[in-house]
Write a protein that holds these residues in place. Sequence first.
Motif, mmCIF file in Angstrom:
data_model
loop_
_atom_site.group_PDB
_atom_site.id
_atom_site.type_symbol
_atom_site.label_atom_id
_atom_site.label_comp_id
_atom_site.label_asym_id
_atom_site.label_seq_id
_atom_site.Cartn_x
_atom_site.Cartn_y
_atom_site.Cartn_z
ATOM 1 N N PRO A 10 25.699 12.178 24.841
ATOM 2 C CA PRO A 10 24.785 11.456 25.635
ATOM 3 C C PRO A 10 23.953 12.863 26.483
ATOM 4 O O PRO A 10 22.776 12.386 26.906
ATOM 5 N N THR A 11 24.671 13.875 26.849
ATOM 6 C CA THR A 11 23.983 14.934 27.451
ATOM 7 C C THR A 11 23.063 15.630 26.789
ATOM 8 O O THR A 11 22.177 16.181 27.568
ATOM 9 N N LEU A 12 22.993 15.292 25.572
ATOM 10 C CA LEU A 12 22.156 16.205 24.700
ATOM 11 C C LEU A 12 20.688 15.325 24.153
ATOM 12 O O LEU A 12 19.782 15.881 23.674
ATOM 13 N N VAL A 13 20.910 13.880 24.463
ATOM 14 C CA VAL A 13 19.855 13.165 24.339
ATOM 15 C C VAL A 13 18.959 13.502 25.278
ATOM 16 O O VAL A 13 18.848 13.844 26.337
ATOM 17 N N LEU A 385 8.136 21.009 16.255
ATOM 18 C CA LEU A 385 8.721 21.346 17.740
ATOM 19 C C LEU A 385 8.488 20.075 18.461
ATOM 20 O O LEU A 385 8.550 20.370 20.055
ATOM 21 N N SER A 386 8.208 18.929 18.174
ATOM 22 C CA SER A 386 7.805 17.889 19.019
ATOM 23 C C SER A 386 9.157 17.350 19.616
ATOM 24 O O SER A 386 10.370 17.725 19.060
ATOM 25 N N PRO A 387 9.350 16.643 20.572
ATOM 26 C CA PRO A 387 10.568 16.223 21.225
ATOM 27 C C PRO A 387 11.385 15.507 20.094
ATOM 28 O O PRO A 387 12.521 15.905 20.173
ATOM 29 N N ARG A 388 10.976 14.510 19.592
ATOM 30 C CA ARG A 388 11.633 13.570 18.412
ATOM 31 C C ARG A 388 12.140 14.770 17.381
ATOM 32 O O ARG A 388 13.418 14.762 16.979
ATOM 33 N N ALA A 389 11.316 15.690 16.952
ATOM 34 C CA ALA A 389 11.615 16.358 15.694
ATOM 35 C C ALA A 389 12.684 17.549 16.275
ATOM 36 O O ALA A 389 13.778 17.828 15.595
ATOM 37 N N ASP A 391 14.909 17.116 18.608
ATOM 38 C CA ASP A 391 16.357 16.201 18.901
ATOM 39 C C ASP A 391 17.117 16.104 17.353
ATOM 40 O O ASP A 391 18.222 16.226 17.374
ATOM 41 N N ALA A 392 16.218 15.753 16.521
ATOM 42 C CA ALA A 392 16.754 15.543 15.136
ATOM 43 C C ALA A 392 17.329 16.862 14.526
ATOM 44 O O ALA A 392 18.320 16.992 14.009
ATOM 45 N N TYR A 393 16.530 18.011 14.838
ATOM 46 C CA TYR A 393 17.007 19.180 14.405
ATOM 47 C C TYR A 393 18.405 19.824 15.058
ATOM 48 O O TYR A 393 19.029 20.327 14.405
ATOM 49 N N VAL A 394 18.303 19.508 16.236
ATOM 50 C CA VAL A 394 19.563 20.093 16.791
ATOM 51 C C VAL A 394 20.820 19.297 16.610
ATOM 52 O O VAL A 394 21.799 19.481 16.290
ATOM 53 N N ALA A 395 20.506 17.623 16.089
ATOM 54 C CA ALA A 395 21.497 17.037 15.775
ATOM 55 C C ALA A 395 22.186 17.518 14.264
ATOM 56 O O ALA A 395 23.305 17.506 14.268
ATOM 57 N N GLN A 396 21.185 17.971 13.592
ATOM 58 C CA GLN A 396 21.772 18.421 12.359
ATOM 59 C C GLN A 396 22.359 19.564 12.242
ATOM 60 O O GLN A 396 23.378 19.903 11.461
ATOM 61 N N ARG A 397 21.820 20.729 13.158
ATOM 62 C CA ARG A 397 22.608 22.021 13.222
ATOM 63 C C ARG A 397 23.743 21.946 14.067
ATOM 64 O O ARG A 397 24.584 22.815 13.694
#
Length: 399
Positions: A10-13, A385-389, A391-397
Amino acid sequence: MTAVSVGLPPTLVGTGDLFQLMRDGRPRTRGELAQLSSLARSTITARVDALLLSGLLQPVGEAASTGGRPPTRFAINPHDRVVLAIDLGASHATVAITDMSGEVLGQRTVDSDIADGPVTVLDRVAAIGVDLLGEHDRSIDEVAGVGIGVPGPVEHATGRPANPPIMPGWHDVDIPAHLNRHFPGPVLVDNDVNLMALGEYVTSWESSRHLLLVKVATGIGAGIVADGRLLRGALGSAGDLGHVQVAGAPDDVVCRCGNVGCLEAVAAGPAIAAKLRAGGLDVEGSQGIVDAVAAGEIAALQAVREAGRDLGTVLATCVNLLNPSVIVIGGKLSEAGEYLLAGVREVVYQRSLPLATHDLRIVSTAAGTQGGILGASAMVIDAVLSPRAVDAYVAQRTA
């Protein structure tokens, strides 16, 4: 919670939203980010740590201490991934890799006939891309995405060319699917002139926000940047200046589109060259015109100036309609220098409304032949580097 944020604590959303504060290139501390975002310091720390772990941010030194340990500054890591940028012309192909700041790391231009068809041409540029990655010690997995400009209209949402007149066999071809066989990440496709406009904008004119780039070569087209964003129109055909009728053009001048009196039929390279040959000057194509101007041939100087006036007649309407702050003239004929620009300025300033031309600048291209490559790279960088992209990249990495 958005779909791409699934898997983030939740803190990373919203990590992608915080990342946008860093995209201006200015290094910042956690405290500065807290002030800008009004988020709790603990939330900032968690998100910055995730961005560091994913490789999107990097430490870049320390700020001045106000007592105690100096705080660390962070900035975008331009070396995290690379972008493959491709510029296809009628008879050439340029392939480059750039870092995440848009800086070109390596580039190659080859002769390539667009009429060879999509499979041959796309496999050709893919092979060059793989070679460039190897030359710069980057793996295919490090490709964030691919941007490609083509010399014809494109349905940007699907990346499929739409009845391109000089690209036989390319209509409705799924370019993204073909290139995704070779490279990961999104494959974004646009008209080459749109990407020239975007490249010019991001390298020289971001403070202007409203830009019109006109490519004058074998054909004539325009790319429109309105309030900092490309204006593509409903089906991607915005900016097709070449087929606007020029007031006063001879009725017997037939354009390749079938109509008469089109701007392209009177002011593009082949039209100017034909006029010069009719007058006894041996000139072939746009390069021949530029060479004749450089040699001081009076007939060539006059013909280019007249083409500028014809172009200015159409652009005067564009200025009244769009109110750009800068018009950039690019393409091969822009190398004729002030002779073309002088004709454009003469008519635009005469026939446009005073308010629309109050701060208007009409200039030659600064990006030159690199505009398409720089625009293709910028298009991909903005997407990944859009916000949604992010978020997805951080979740993956960080999974």
